[in-house]
Design a protein around this motif. Structure first.
Motif, mmCIF file in Angstrom:
data_model
loop_
_atom_site.group_PDB
_atom_site.id
_atom_site.type_symbol
_atom_site.label_atom_id
_atom_site.label_comp_id
_atom_site.label_asym_id
_atom_site.label_seq_id
_atom_site.Cartn_x
_atom_site.Cartn_y
_atom_site.Cartn_z
ATOM 1 N N ALA A 14 0.834 -1.193 0.000
ATOM 2 C CA ALA A 14 0.000 0.000 0.000
ATOM 3 C C ALA A 14 0.874 1.250 0.000
ATOM 4 N N GLY A 15 0.472 2.210 -0.811
ATOM 5 C CA GLY A 15 1.249 3.428 -0.959
ATOM 6 C C GLY A 15 2.224 3.386 -2.118
ATOM 7 N N GLY A 16 2.408 2.201 -2.694
ATOM 8 C CA GLY A 16 3.336 2.051 -3.791
ATOM 9 C C GLY A 16 2.745 2.452 -5.124
ATOM 10 N N SER A 17 3.535 2.246 -6.177
ATOM 11 C CA SER A 17 3.140 2.659 -7.521
ATOM 12 C C SER A 17 3.399 1.549 -8.526
ATOM 13 N N ARG A 66 -5.024 9.872 -8.110
ATOM 14 C CA ARG A 66 -4.016 8.818 -7.873
ATOM 15 C C ARG A 66 -3.571 8.140 -9.168
ATOM 16 N N ASN A 83 -0.551 5.521 -8.605
ATOM 17 C CA ASN A 83 0.193 5.937 -7.423
ATOM 18 C C ASN A 83 -0.683 5.808 -6.180
ATOM 19 N N SER A 84 -0.039 5.851 -5.031
ATOM 20 C CA SER A 84 -0.758 5.761 -3.749
ATOM 21 C C SER A 84 -1.735 4.591 -3.754
ATOM 22 N N LEU A 85 -1.251 3.461 -4.172
ATOM 23 C CA LEU A 85 -2.112 2.294 -4.305
ATOM 24 C C LEU A 85 -2.657 1.842 -2.956
ATOM 25 N N LYS A 86 -3.886 1.349 -2.992
ATOM 26 C CA LYS A 86 -4.576 0.880 -1.796
ATOM 27 C C LYS A 86 -4.933 -0.596 -1.978
ATOM 28 N N ASP A 89 -7.495 -1.491 -4.495
ATOM 29 C CA ASP A 89 -7.168 -1.421 -5.913
ATOM 30 C C ASP A 89 -6.800 -2.791 -6.477
ATOM 31 N N SER A 126 -1.527 -4.678 2.401
ATOM 32 C CA SER A 126 -1.555 -3.628 3.434
ATOM 33 C C SER A 126 -0.375 -3.751 4.377
#
Length: 126
Positions: A14-17, A66, A83-86, A89, A126
């Motif tokens: 999480a938070g990666g791209s 994002r 970006n800012s993957l959750k 997603d 996560s």
């Protein structure tokens, strides 16, 4: 018949791209292309769409700010910068193209597209 081949999926925290690519061949229609995704047990949903030349883009509310859709006409390639993957997603991501002229409001509808790639998996932990 147009052929679409996706690449670039993978597993990230999480938070990666990630950047997805879609190579299009034998596609000559000057109209919308898009990215869709389908999570297990859910319907396929539109993520982003772009009109040739990038003059117009459309995004699902869940990815606005994002994700960025773009295309390189010289390379016949469609991209999706994520970006800012959750974790939400996480899904199989599909590239789509259409031979139809779309009316406003339908660019993220699966029914508007008649060419599909086989998909690339994106997993966000996560």
């Amino acid at each position: 018949e147009a052929q679409l081949v996706e690449s670039g999926g993978g597993s990230v925290q999480a938070g990666g791209s990630l950047r997805l690519s879609c190579a299009a061949s034998r596609y000559t229609y000057e109209t919308w292309m898009g990215w869709f995704r389908q999570a297990p047990g859910k319907e396929r949903e539109g993520v982003a769409a772009i009109f040739p030349g990038g003059s117009s883009t459309v995004y699902a509310d869940s990815v606005k700010g994002r994700f960025t859709i773009s295309q390189d006409n010289a390379k016949n390639t469609l991209y999706l910068e994520m970006n800012s993957l959750k974790p939400e997603d996480t899904a199989m991501y599909y590239c789509a193209a259409t031979s139809l002229w779309l009316v406003p409001g339908t660019q993220l509808s699966t029914n508007a597209y008649n060419y599909w790639g086989q998909g690339t998996q994106v997993t966000v932990s996560s």
